[in-house]
Design an enzyme around this catalytic site. Structure first.
Site, PDB file in Angstrom:
ATOM      1  N   GLU A  20       5.278 -26.038   0.649  1.00  0.00           N
ATOM      2  CA  GLU A  20       4.790 -24.731   1.095  1.00  0.00           C
ATOM      3  C   GLU A  20       3.542 -24.883   1.964  1.00  0.00           C
ATOM      4  OE1 GLU A  20       6.495 -21.998   0.746  1.00  0.00           O
ATOM      5  OE2 GLU A  20       8.005 -23.161  -0.354  1.00  0.00           O
ATOM      6  N   GLU A  53      12.413 -26.513   7.553  1.00  0.00           N
ATOM      7  CA  GLU A  53      12.420 -26.977   6.162  1.00  0.00           C
ATOM      8  C   GLU A  53      12.412 -28.499   6.089  1.00  0.00           C
ATOM      9  OE1 GLU A  53      12.194 -25.097   3.375  1.00  0.00           O
ATOM     10  OE2 GLU A  53      11.910 -23.412   4.742  1.00  0.00           O
ATOM     11  N   HIS A  90       4.311 -25.606   5.541  1.00  0.00           N
ATOM     12  CA  HIS A  90       4.561 -24.452   6.408  1.00  0.00           C
ATOM     13  C   HIS A  90       3.256 -23.952   7.023  1.00  0.00           C
ATOM     14  CE1 HIS A  90       8.795 -23.969   5.731  1.00  0.00           C
ATOM     15  NE2 HIS A  90       8.670 -23.810   4.422  1.00  0.00           N
TER      16      HIS A  90
END
Length: 292
Positions: free
Chosen positions: A120, A167, A123
């Site tokens: 996360e 991803e 990102h």
């Protein structure tokens, strides 16, 4: 500090260039952000989830700060969602926050949780979050965009294609903080497998299924079309593909050299007493007073 260019997946970079070259894309992004969904989601998150901190469930919260420090990013707000479905996501532009569900915490061990949080944070480091938000908003419906709605469907598909590639970059970021094997193990856990089964799995054999999938996908125009229809609306790649990608990258010279350089930096930029990161210009550690 880790730079995205050191690990970003080439298909992520290529997909992003294609996405930003779409005529009207900046206009659609600006229009969506003007609708105020970011503030709406932040408010709903604040009202319904539990913000983690050094005094609120610190055993969970304490996983995040060291990861942010290693990646060189500002620490985002961190929330727990009481939801039995294992999940984690990052949102926000002006106020970025990470959410993990109770179902995820019950499923993951400490290393696996670190991998999820590092993914996360990837990102955030790669500046994916705004475009991921736009993809989520488009998925909610295009009616609010008015005349732009009819133009936004191709943008939605382009965003989802890019999201699948993004991803892969964040899996790489997670493997830098933990390892490719831990990231692959997370994929097995998120696929729904109980630990009693997944800990006995051969992840490399599972990864080989992705090679067979590629053979099937590329076996003629019709098969390519069928596989495209199966993936066009997905925001994440198939699990076997992600496992194959990360295990292959773990054997690459790019990963090996990156980890060697990071290990050298970490050993030279840490206090020998408290092991906290220190500035090379310091004569004494400002955390514990140890002479450097």
């Amino acid at each position: 500090m880790i730079k995205p260019a050191e690990f970003i997946h080439p298909e992520d970079a290529a997909a992003l260039r294609q996405l930003e070259s779409i005529p009207g894309f900046p206009t659609i992004v600006k229009k969506i952000l003007e609708l105020g969904f970011e503030k709406l989601w932040y408010g709903l998150n604040m009202a319904s989830n539990i913000r983690l901190s050094p005094t609120q469930l610190p055993e969970i919260y304490n996983h995040l700060p060291p990861i942010c420090e290693k990646l060189g990013i500002k620490e985002p707000e961190f929330y727990l969602e009481m939801n039995p479905v294992p999940n984690a996501y990052t949102s926000g532009d002006t106020r970025v926050f990470i959410v993990v569900t109770s179902g995820l915490l019950e499923m993951m061990d400490d290393d696996e949780l670190d991998a999820v949080l590092a993914h996360e944070c990837g990102h955030i480091l790669c500046r994916h979050v705004v475009y991921k938000m736009v993809a989520d908003y488009l998925a909610l419906g295009l009616d609010s965009l008015g005349i732009l709605g009819s133009l936004a469907k191709p943008v939605e598909y382009a965003l989802l294609y890019w999201s699948r590639k993004a991803e892969l970059s964040c899996d790489r970021c997670a493997s830098i903080i933990t390892s490719p094997e831990v990231v692959a193990r997370v994929m097995a856990r998120l696929a729904g497998g109980p630990k009693s089964i997944t800990q006995k799995m051969s992840l490399h054999e599972w990864a080989k299924q992705a090679d067979r999938y590629e053979e099937i996908k590329n076996d003629g125009l019709w098969n390519k079309t069928l596989q495209l229809s199966a993936t066009i609306g997905k925001s994440h790649p198939f699990s076997a593909v992600r496992v194959s990608e990360i295990l292959k990258w773990g054997q690459s010279s790019q990963y090996i050299n990156l980890m060697q350089n990071l290990n050298l930096q970490n050993s030279s930029n840490r206090c020998s007493s408290c092991r906290r990161t220190v500035d090379p210009s310091w004569r004494f550690c400002k955390y514990c007073g140890n002479k450097l």
